[in-house]
Motif scaffolding. Structure first.
Motif, PDB file in Angstrom:
ATOM      1  N   VAL B  96       0.829  -1.206   0.000  1.00  0.00           N
ATOM      2  CA  VAL B  96       0.000   0.000   0.000  1.00  0.00           C
ATOM      3  C   VAL B  96       0.869   1.264   0.000  1.00  0.00           C
ATOM      4  CG1 VAL B  96      -1.588   1.305   1.426  1.00  0.00           C
ATOM      5  CG2 VAL B  96      -1.959  -1.126   1.078  1.00  0.00           C
ATOM      6  N   GLY B 177      -6.234   1.428  -1.738  1.00  0.00           N
ATOM      7  CA  GLY B 177      -5.726   1.951  -0.467  1.00  0.00           C
ATOM      8  C   GLY B 177      -4.528   2.849  -0.691  1.00  0.00           C
ATOM      9  N   VAL B 249      -6.711   2.154   4.609  1.00  0.00           N
ATOM     10  CA  VAL B 249      -6.400   0.809   4.127  1.00  0.00           C
ATOM     11  C   VAL B 249      -7.467  -0.189   4.558  1.00  0.00           C
ATOM     12  CG1 VAL B 249      -3.931   1.151   3.898  1.00  0.00           C
ATOM     13  CG2 VAL B 249      -4.847   0.439   6.091  1.00  0.00           C
ATOM     14  N   ALA B 253      -8.340  -1.369   1.169  1.00  0.00           N
ATOM     15  CA  ALA B 253      -7.399  -2.428   0.796  1.00  0.00           C
ATOM     16  C   ALA B 253      -7.778  -3.775   1.385  1.00  0.00           C
ATOM     17  CB  ALA B 253      -5.979  -2.052   1.218  1.00  0.00           C
ATOM     18  N   THR B 269      -2.788  -4.710   6.084  1.00  0.00           N
ATOM     19  CA  THR B 269      -1.581  -4.042   6.590  1.00  0.00           C
ATOM     20  C   THR B 269      -1.479  -4.306   8.087  1.00  0.00           C
ATOM     21  OG1 THR B 269      -2.713  -2.001   7.136  1.00  0.00           O
ATOM     22  CG2 THR B 269      -1.867  -2.203   4.887  1.00  0.00           C
TER      23      THR B 269
END
Lengths: 299, 322
Positions: B96, B177, B249, B253, B269
């Motif tokens: 990311v 993200g 994120v 993401a 993450t």
């Protein structure tokens, strides 16, 4: 070096020729490519009624004068009389100040410096400038001098160009063993000579100097003054100075500017009072105000 | 009044000549103490965070070997047996951050050069506050924008077909993200770099202009190198903000640990793991609970290292013109 450079009759003869016309500050005659020493001297700049305004407020008004080739021409006068403003017109540095405008006619070798097709970047390649405060780049001594040739794409034999420029600025012997050192390690006087070397490396036609010694000690000042006298074999130099002795020592021609106020003293601007051979300005000026200034009575 | 010496010439009824303070000035002392407390608070907070991380982290490593944690690539705490290879979520963070930085660095630096060297004062006065407003947008709003607009309206239509597995039909991806984080850090890079470039003395610019340099040469050959350490500092600071960002994120993401740098994969993450796990119902003292602190320690060490680099670069930058 420009191609129309003449190789004869500079110096003494030319100065005498100039002296004949000494009393005339402004010559309205047409520009022509004259050979130096054969009567009229070649002019680098012809200023005709130059006014400079910042955001509409006049900084100098009605400046008319001719600046001759391979002379040292000094602009003197009290603070705020527009000396620096006038100098910065000559290589269009004023263009960098928003809202600055120049009116009147300014010819450079007969060509209108402010003409619609003139590119200020090209102008500044031919008319270099040295500033009041030494302003070396935070790079090595070598890279400082090589900066101009590099950005202009003149990369052939860069070492020779750098050496030539440093010798020209009387700095080579002092720095030849430490060209890769940072320029900030030099003394103020050396930094200023480095800036002159940097300027020479671009091979300009004219060098403008804006109070180049005002931040320096007397010994460094002396070196730079010697340098100016040596450089005028190759370049035309216009120098702004606060220091009247300096003008008297180094220049061939001196222009005295003064501050003028309007009736209600709200606005002030610079006006050219007298422009003549340096010797005459300092010994026998035509104008009482010049006499008062150079003799230290005012200013 | 005393009528001696010079005092005799003072007007009658003038102030008495006294060298002692009129009181103990308790107010002054109180303010000094209050201000010192404010300064110490940040030090205390940092120390408290470190201390609170240490205990559970040590507890975590009593169960999971340090080597398995630091070098494993499988992050599956919910599986039986669980696997705690932190690289599985470090990769998510890198994935990311990488796309975010690739997006934000050129745009941030471009706007900094424009604002510092090209923009007229009036334009600069308009754009800079707008940039700072962008910096003030809550990250949850940026995350939602990334998930609901950038991903379906920009990435999916523009993504070249099946390249790297294709983008169609994926509700989360690292790139979304990353771009969201990029939007968040553009103002950081632009603003700090612009400050660094504006701080370059004008004399240097004039020196270059006077040799026939164009605006572009002045910007790239004089101003940019002179401001370089400030610019690098802005990038390092932006990177550590990107590494630490959670909400964007999480929303864009996803939360699927994935040891990959593929931009169209969903990833998790480190921050997203902490966010998801810490808001779920995990019992205090469980391995899951302790793993949050272990990941937090990794994150803390990473961002601390980057901030130290950033601070030292800023110091170095300050020395350039002294």
């Amino acid at each position: 070096m420009t191609q129309d450079e003449s190789r004869t009759g500079t110096g003494r003869e030319a100065r005498e020729a100039a002296a004949e016309r000494a009393a005339i500050a402004v010559r309205p005659d047409e520009f022509h490519h004259s050979e130096a020493g054969s009567g009229a001297r070649e002019k680098v700049f012809e200023l005709k009624g130059i006014d400079v305004r910042y955001s509409g407020v006049a900084a100098v008004k009605g400046i008319s004068m001719d600046i001759h080739r391979k002379d040292v021409t000094a602009l003197i006068g009290p603070s705020g009389c527009g000396k620096s403003t006038l100098l910065r017109c000559l290589n269009r540095m004023n263009d960098l100040i928003p809202n600055a405008e120049v009116q009147g006619e300014l010819l450079y070798h007969g060509e209108d410096l402010y003409g619609p097709t003139v590119d200020p970047v090209q102008v500044r390649k031919l008319i270099g400038m040295v500033f009041q405060k030494p302003n070396p780049f935070p790079k090595s001594i070598y890279d400082n001098v090589a900066f101009g040739p590099r950005i202009l794409g003149r990369k052939d034999d860069l070492d020779a160009t750098v050496e030539h420029a440093l010798r020209g600025a009387a700095l080579w012997e002092e720095v030849k063993d430490r060209l890769e050192d940072n320029a900030f390690g030099l003394s103020g006087g050396q930094q200023q000579r480095l800036c002159i070397a940097r300027c020479i490396a671009v091979e300009p036609d004219v060098i403008l100097m804006d109070e180049p010694c005002s931040a320096l000690d007397p010994i460094s000042t002396g070196k730079i003054e010697d340098l100016m006298i040596a450089l005028k074999d190759e370049f035309s130099i216009v120098i702004v100075t606060h220091n009247m002795q300096q003008a008297a020592r180094v220049s061939d021609r001196t222009a005295f500017l003064m501050v003028e106020l309007d009736a209600d003293e709200q606005n002030r601007w610079g006006r050219l009072v007298e422009y003549d051979d340096t010797e005459k300005i300092f010994t026998n000026p035509a104008d009482q105000r010049t006499e008062d200034y150079v003799s230290g009575k005012v200013g | 009044m005393e009528a001696t010496g010079i005092g005799a010439t003072e007007p009658a009824g003038g102030p008495p000549r006294r060298l002692q303070a009129p009181g103990r000035r308790y107010g002054e002392k109180a303010i000094q103490g209050l201000l010192a407390a404010c300064g110490i608070l940040s030090v205390v907070t940092t120390t408290a965070i470190v201390i609170s991380l240490i205990g559970p982290t040590i507890g975590f490593f009593e169960v999971v070997p340090v080597g398995d944690f630091l070098f494993g690539t499988e992050w599956t705490p919910q599986f039986e047996p669980p696997s705690f290879g932190v690289l599985g979520i470090v990769a998510g963070t890198l994935n990311v951050t990488l796309w975010g930085m690739l997006f934000a660095s050129p745009i941030g630096l471009g706007s900094a050069i424009y604002l510092s060297e090209y923009a007229r004062p009036r334009v600069r006065k308009t754009i800079k506050p707008v940039l700072e407003i962008l910096a003030g947008i809550p990250t949850v709003a940026i995350g939602f924008f990334a998930a609901s607009f950038i991903l379906p309206e920009i990435i999916q239509p523009l993504w070249p077909g099946e390249f790297l597995g294709g983008a169609v039909g994926k509700p989360f991806m690292a790139l979304a993200g990353g771009l969201g984080i990029g939007l968040m850090i553009v103002p950081i890079i632009a603003s700090i770099s612009e400050d660094a470039m504006s701080a370059v003395p004008n004399g240097l610019r004039e020196g270059a202009y006077a040799m026939g340099a164009t605006k572009m040469k002045v910007a790239t050959r004089v101003v940019f190198p002179a401001a370089l350490s400030g610019i690098v500092a802005s990038i390092v600071l932006a990177t550590s903000r990107a590494v630490g960002e959670t909400m964007i994120v999480l929303l864009a993401a996803g939360s699927t640990p994935n040891f990959t740098l593929n931009p169209v994969e969903a990833v998790q993450t480190m921050t997203a793991y902490i966010g998801v796990t810490a808001t779920g119902d995990i019992g205090t003292g469980t391995l899951d609970y302790k793993s949050v602190f272990a990941v937090g320690t990794v994150l803390f060490v990473l961002t601390l290292a980057m901030n130290l680099v950033s601070i030292s670069l800023v110091r170095k930058y300050r020395e350039v013109y002294e």
